[in-house]
Write a protein that holds these residues in place. Structure first.
Motif, PDB file in Angstrom:
ATOM      1  N   GLN A   1      -6.453   2.273   6.791  1.00  0.00           N
ATOM      2  CA  GLN A   1      -5.774   1.836   5.173  1.00  0.00           C
ATOM      3  C   GLN A   1      -6.185   3.535   4.410  1.00  0.00           C
ATOM      4  O   GLN A   1      -5.126   4.274   4.069  1.00  0.00           O
ATOM      5  CB  GLN A   1      -6.133   1.285   3.866  1.00  0.00           C
ATOM      6  CG  GLN A   1      -7.383   0.982   3.593  1.00  0.00           C
ATOM      7  CD  GLN A   1      -8.083   0.377   2.298  1.00  0.00           C
ATOM      8  OE1 GLN A   1      -7.217  -0.504   1.645  1.00  0.00           O
ATOM      9  NE2 GLN A   1      -9.301  -0.108   1.976  1.00  0.00           N
TER      10      GLN A   1
ATOM     11  N   GLU B   1       9.785  -5.874  -4.037  1.00  0.00           N
ATOM     12  CA  GLU B   1       8.632  -6.888  -3.260  1.00  0.00           C
ATOM     13  C   GLU B   1       8.478  -8.547  -3.311  1.00  0.00           C
ATOM     14  O   GLU B   1       8.796  -9.051  -4.026  1.00  0.00           O
ATOM     15  CB  GLU B   1       7.008  -6.575  -4.476  1.00  0.00           C
ATOM     16  CG  GLU B   1       5.743  -7.144  -3.580  1.00  0.00           C
ATOM     17  CD  GLU B   1       5.613  -7.396  -2.802  1.00  0.00           C
ATOM     18  OE1 GLU B   1       5.086  -6.271  -2.082  1.00  0.00           O
ATOM     19  OE2 GLU B   1       5.323  -8.289  -1.525  1.00  0.00           O
ATOM     20  N   ALA B   2       8.335  -9.009  -2.097  1.00  0.00           N
ATOM     21  CA  ALA B   2       7.949 -10.104  -1.469  1.00  0.00           C
ATOM     22  C   ALA B   2       7.752 -10.767  -2.428  1.00  0.00           C
ATOM     23  O   ALA B   2       7.599 -11.960  -2.723  1.00  0.00           O
ATOM     24  CB  ALA B   2       8.679 -10.297  -0.156  1.00  0.00           C
TER      25      ALA B   2
ATOM     26  N   THR C   1       1.190  -1.422  -0.707  1.00  0.00           N
ATOM     27  CA  THR C   1      -0.156  -0.078   0.219  1.00  0.00           C
ATOM     28  C   THR C   1       0.749   1.224   0.140  1.00  0.00           C
ATOM     29  O   THR C   1       0.354   2.424  -0.885  1.00  0.00           O
ATOM     30  CB  THR C   1      -0.795  -0.048   1.404  1.00  0.00           C
ATOM     31  OG1 THR C   1      -1.364  -1.142   1.346  1.00  0.00           O
ATOM     32  CG2 THR C   1      -1.834   1.294   1.116  1.00  0.00           C
ATOM     33  N   SER C   2       2.150   1.690   1.085  1.00  0.00           N
ATOM     34  CA  SER C   2       2.206   2.700   1.395  1.00  0.00           C
ATOM     35  C   SER C   2       3.820   2.953   0.165  1.00  0.00           C
ATOM     36  O   SER C   2       3.785   3.297  -0.731  1.00  0.00           O
ATOM     37  CB  SER C   2       3.324   3.060   2.618  1.00  0.00           C
ATOM     38  OG  SER C   2       3.508   1.524   3.151  1.00  0.00           O
TER      39      SER C   2
ATOM     40  N   ASN D   1     -10.947   1.840  10.694  1.00  0.00           N
ATOM     41  CA  ASN D   1      -9.915   1.129   9.410  1.00  0.00           C
ATOM     42  C   ASN D   1      -8.725   1.817   9.166  1.00  0.00           C
ATOM     43  O   ASN D   1      -9.275   2.770   8.374  1.00  0.00           O
ATOM     44  CB  ASN D   1     -11.022   0.265   8.144  1.00  0.00           C
ATOM     45  CG  ASN D   1     -12.041  -0.310   8.772  1.00  0.00           C
ATOM     46  OD1 ASN D   1     -12.877  -0.013   9.528  1.00  0.00           O
ATOM     47  ND2 ASN D   1     -12.107  -1.924   8.305  1.00  0.00           N
TER      48      ASN D   1
ATOM     49  N   TRP E   1       0.454 -13.006   3.319  1.00  0.00           N
ATOM     50  CA  TRP E   1       2.085 -14.079   4.789  1.00  0.00           C
ATOM     51  C   TRP E   1       1.564 -14.668   5.726  1.00  0.00           C
ATOM     52  O   TRP E   1       2.236 -15.762   6.474  1.00  0.00           O
ATOM     53  CB  TRP E   1       2.261 -12.778   5.340  1.00  0.00           C
ATOM     54  CG  TRP E   1       3.199 -11.878   4.654  1.00  0.00           C
ATOM     55  CD1 TRP E   1       2.963 -11.178   3.985  1.00  0.00           C
ATOM     56  CD2 TRP E   1       5.166 -11.852   4.657  1.00  0.00           C
ATOM     57  NE1 TRP E   1       4.459 -10.488   2.850  1.00  0.00           N
ATOM     58  CE2 TRP E   1       5.124 -11.046   3.319  1.00  0.00           C
ATOM     59  CE3 TRP E   1       6.254 -13.180   4.342  1.00  0.00           C
ATOM     60  CZ2 TRP E   1       6.627 -10.621   2.437  1.00  0.00           C
ATOM     61  CZ3 TRP E   1       6.770 -13.488   4.477  1.00  0.00           C
ATOM     62  CH2 TRP E   1       7.193 -12.085   2.874  1.00  0.00           C
TER      63      TRP E   1
ATOM     64  N   MET F   1     -12.855  -1.462   2.937  1.00  0.00           N
ATOM     65  CA  MET F   1     -13.925  -0.466   3.600  1.00  0.00           C
ATOM     66  C   MET F   1     -12.650   1.151   4.171  1.00  0.00           C
ATOM     67  O   MET F   1     -11.414   0.667   4.278  1.00  0.00           O
ATOM     68  CB  MET F   1     -13.757  -0.382   5.280  1.00  0.00           C
ATOM     69  CG  MET F   1     -14.722  -1.807   5.053  1.00  0.00           C
ATOM     70  SD  MET F   1     -15.221  -2.800   7.067  1.00  0.00           S
ATOM     71  CE  MET F   1     -15.940  -1.111   7.594  1.00  0.00           C
TER      72      MET F   1
ATOM     73  N   SER G   1      -0.815  -5.237   1.142  1.00  0.00           N
ATOM     74  CA  SER G   1      -2.469  -5.570   2.296  1.00  0.00           C
ATOM     75  C   SER G   1      -4.029  -4.884   1.578  1.00  0.00           C
ATOM     76  O   SER G   1      -4.681  -5.159   1.404  1.00  0.00           O
ATOM     77  CB  SER G   1      -2.502  -5.347   3.800  1.00  0.00           C
ATOM     78  OG  SER G   1      -1.559  -5.868   4.049  1.00  0.00           O
TER      79      SER G   1
ATOM     80  N   ASN H   1      -7.593  -6.365   0.977  1.00  0.00           N
ATOM     81  CA  ASN H   1      -8.468  -6.053   1.996  1.00  0.00           C
ATOM     82  C   ASN H   1      -9.546  -6.384   1.850  1.00  0.00           C
ATOM     83  O   ASN H   1     -10.176  -6.752   1.213  1.00  0.00           O
ATOM     84  CB  ASN H   1      -7.555  -4.988   3.295  1.00  0.00           C
ATOM     85  CG  ASN H   1      -7.784  -3.827   2.148  1.00  0.00           C
ATOM     86  OD1 ASN H   1      -8.863  -3.991   1.051  1.00  0.00           O
ATOM     87  ND2 ASN H   1      -7.289  -2.615   2.374  1.00  0.00           N
ATOM     88  N   LEU H   2     -10.485  -6.045   3.538  1.00  0.00           N
ATOM     89  CA  LEU H   2     -11.867  -5.775   2.613  1.00  0.00           C
ATOM     90  C   LEU H   2     -12.868  -5.023   2.269  1.00  0.00           C
ATOM     91  O   LEU H   2     -13.948  -4.767   2.077  1.00  0.00           O
ATOM     92  CB  LEU H   2     -12.994  -5.951   4.209  1.00  0.00           C
ATOM     93  CG  LEU H   2     -12.661  -7.406   4.338  1.00  0.00           C
ATOM     94  CD1 LEU H   2     -13.031  -7.366   6.512  1.00  0.00           C
ATOM     95  CD2 LEU H   2     -12.666  -8.294   3.706  1.00  0.00           C
TER      96      LEU H   2
ATOM     97  N   VAL I   1      13.735  -8.485   0.649  1.00  0.00           N
ATOM     98  CA  VAL I   1      14.899  -8.331   1.420  1.00  0.00           C
ATOM     99  C   VAL I   1      15.337  -8.270   2.048  1.00  0.00           C
ATOM    100  O   VAL I   1      14.448  -8.905   3.484  1.00  0.00           O
ATOM    101  CB  VAL I   1      14.313  -6.846   1.829  1.00  0.00           C
ATOM    102  CG1 VAL I   1      15.142  -5.671   1.957  1.00  0.00           C
ATOM    103  CG2 VAL I   1      14.578  -6.151   0.175  1.00  0.00           C
TER     104      VAL I   1
END
Ligand SMILES: Cc1cc2nc3c(=O)[nH]c(=O)nc-3n(C[C@H](O)[C@H](O)[C@H](O)COP(=O)(O)OP(=O)(O)OC[C@H]3O[C@@H](n4cnc5c(N)ncnc54)[C@H](O)[C@@H]3O)c2cc1C
Length: 608
Positions: free
Chosen positions: A590, A44-45, A23-24, A588, A72, A105, A98, A102-103, A245
């Motif tokens: 996010q 990104e893993a 996300t970030s 929430n 994960w 919202m 995520s 995610n859901l 990483v």
């Protein structure tokens, strides 16, 4: 862009290496590469699953849980305060992080909550400076006239919303009778909707918009929004997936640690990539502290025991873990009433998919939740004073870090205009006792048809931690959620949960539920505080809002990053994900993560 390729990677000098394409991380990578001279690599893993239906179709999110291609799937250590239960720690492991699983919202933090961040020693992070970023990340499409009419009393003004950000935010088109009854029930109880949460205040019910593109009816997550096809064409941006990483390469210069490179593994090979300017950590609140510890930044003692040479001693790395615990009560619906539980019938599920494929409408293309922010109503003044006194007593002798945070939370709990809980209505069953596997919790396994009413404390005092278990980057960290470790949280959660019984038995909600129907939480109606406390310990789950493990606070108060998000003791490492939250905000998280990352990107652009 072929994100699986490492061809030519060693020949490029990157100005910034972003760890984590979630996300970030994708927000910051996007904003930095708007500058054509700045070269950015994102490691990104997880996988690149941007076109997978389990990500694209908002209603299919639970199908991705526990699948290592998406999640994960952490588990906490047994939680003593919850009678040894383990909690789930789902977390995105794919481009978009995520936000991709995610859901959906979208809920905004409060003015008072953000001002508390600033008061903890973080100039520039109060509501006035932060609020513009809550709009910068999104473009909102308002509810249709019929949806506005359906939700009598809904507060929404287009001018208050974001109008040109990458994430698309919209409302659904097929709510159920319980959703409308939610609004009317709160009105009957004397609490009509008082403000749109984007304004940072108000209490009462509201419709949670979803991160759904209203044109395509697909999930609008960080991968889709900030790493769109046009962004993928930028010559100064490179994203590599499947790249775990392992640690940062650090050198000491002029009394501080400097990151000169990043070591990662992909497949069976290990690579080291040089960094010209900065490393940006965006691996989320569970793994950003893991990477710091693996690199020698953390508690000297712990690192030595695990065979890691300490570089910067900071015992606060990985501490201060915060999450919203969620307690869910399940009520059987009246005969003939719909419920999301009907999807367990393959014919109904197929019809919903056909409807979605035809024009994107129906339950699969929307976020079917409504919420309410409320103060604790079953708490008379005298008992409130006692509760706050108990909190003060428990803070006696606590560390400076905890003391300062407790004072900030005390102020929030004492503010008559600040909610202490978020209630959520979900029109389907949740089975917390079937956990810890999310497939069992969300699996609709109990016969019959139900709705769930949930409560989440807005400003929890409980704290957990996340630390490495070994010096092997492939080992998952030790996750100690800590939810409901603080006795004040247990009492508040119980009092708020008792009020869920009241919501269920107030008209018009009551008529939609079966009289003397089955209850998934407790066989008898809860009236007693002690019994409610016990039920909360049996039922509470993580809401997956991991945050705070590398908090932005003065170092002597338990901080890991300063207000410019630089890791103390280092000169070129920043943290831009939910681990920098000093206090988890209400609701929430996010929207707050996106806004933090947007603000971080502006800061980085100013500083370099
Ligand atoms: C199941 C679930 C439901 C949720 N529902 C909602 C909701 O409805 N509304 C809401 O507001 N919030 C919700 N959240 C919370 C919200 O999605 C997260 O708080 C937010 O997305 C976290 O953003 P982040 O950038 O901190 O971390 P993430 O988005 O998790 O990104 C971290 C990224 O780093 C990668 N990474 C980790 N370690 C490494 C490594 N060593 N090397 C390379 N890459 C690495 C990960 O794979 C991941 O892609 C939910 C979360 C989950 C998991």
């Amino acid at each position: 862009m072929d994100t699986d390729s490492v061809i030519g990677l060693g020949e490029t000098i990157f100005d910034f290496v972003v760890v984590g394409g979630g996300t970030s991380g994708l927000v910051v990578a996007n904003r930095l590469t708007e500058l054509p001279d700045v070269r950015v690599l994102v490691l990104e893993a997880g996988t690149n699953r941007l076109t997978d239906p389990r990500i694209l179709v908002p209603g299919l999110a639970p199908a991705s849980y526990e699948d290592p291609d998406f999640d994960w799937d952490f588990r906490s250590i047994p939680q003593e305060q919850l009678h040894g239960r383990q909690l789930v720690g789902s977390k995105g492991r794919t481009l978009g992080g995520s936000s991709a699983i995610n859901l959906g919202m979208i809920i905004y933090p409060s003015q008072t909550g953000m001002n508390a961040w600033e008061q903890l020693g973080n100039p520039g992070w109060g509501w006035p400076e932060f609020a513009p970023y809550l709009r910068k990340f999104h473009t909102a499409t308002g509810p249709s006239d019929s949806i506005r009419a359906f939700f009598n009393g809904m507060q929404y003004q287009q001018r208050d919303q974001g109008c040109d950000g990458p994430v698309q935010v919209s409302f659904g088109d097929q709510y159920m009778p319980y959703h409308a009854a939610w609004f009317e029930t709160f009105q009957s109880l004397g609490y009509p909707s008082s403000a749109d949460p984007i304004k940072g205040g108000g209490i009462g019910p509201f419709v949670s918009p979803g991160a759904v593109d209203p044109a395509t009816h697909t999930r609008s997550h960080a991968g889709a929004a900030y790493f769109s096809e046009s962004v993928q064409q930028r010559p100064n941006l490179r994203v590599v997936t499947g790249a775990l990483v392992e640690r940062l390469i650090l050198e000491h210069r002029n009394g501080s640690a400097v990151a000169t490179g990043v070591q990662f593994s992909k497949g069976d090979r290990t690579y080291t990539i040089a960094v010209n300017k900065e490393v940006i950590l965006a691996a989320g609140a569970t793994q950003t502290p893991q990477i710091l510890e693996l690199s020698g930044i953390g508690d000297d003692g712990l690192l030595r025991i695990l065979g890691i040479d300490p570089v910067v001693n900071n015992p606060s790395v990985g501490e201060n873990l915060q999450d919203h615990g969620v307690v869910s009560f399940g009520y059987e619906v009246a005969d003939g009433m719909p419920s999301g539980d009907m999807a367990r019938d393959p014919t109904v599920a197929a019809a919903a998919m056909a409807e979605y494929q035809k024009n994107g409408s129906g339950p699969l293309g929307m976020v079917p939740m409504v919420s309410a922010f409320m103060p604790c109503l079953e708490l008379p003044d005298e008992e409130r004073a006692q509760l706050l006194q108990r909190m003060d007593d428990l803070s006696q002798g606590a560390s400076r870090a905890i003391l300062k945070q407790s004072q900030a939370v005390r102020q929030l709990l004492n503010d008559p205009n600040e909610p202490t809980v978020q209630y959520i209505l979900a029109p389907f069953q949740l089975l917390p006792r079937a956990g810890p596997s999310p497939k069992d919790i969300f699996g609709l396994g109990h016969p019959g048809f139900f709705i769930s009413i949930m409560s989440l404390l807005s400003h929890p005092l409980s704290r957990g931690s996340v630390h490495i278990r070994s010096n092997n980057p492939g080992d998952s960290p030790i996750l100690d959620h800590g939810i409901l470790t603080h006795p004040v949280d247990v009492e508040l959660q119980a009092r708020h949960s008792l009020w869920m019984e009241k919501i269920a038995e107030t008209q018009p909600m009551a008529t939609l539920l079966k009289e003397n129907g089955q209850r998934l939480h407790t066989p008898e109606r809860l009236t007693d505080l002690e019994k409610a406390e016990e039920a909360c310990k049996e039922l509470v789950l993580s809401m997956y809002h991991f945050s705070g493990t590398c908090a932005m606070m003065p170092r002597e108060d338990g901080g890991v990053v300063d207000p410019r998000l630089k890791v103390y003791g280092t000169s070129n490492i920043r943290i831009v994900d939910a681990s920098m939250f000093p206090l988890v905000p209400r609701g929430n998280i996010q929207a707050t993560v996106y806004a933090v990352a947007e603000k971080a990107a502006d800061m980085i652009r100013q500083d370099v």
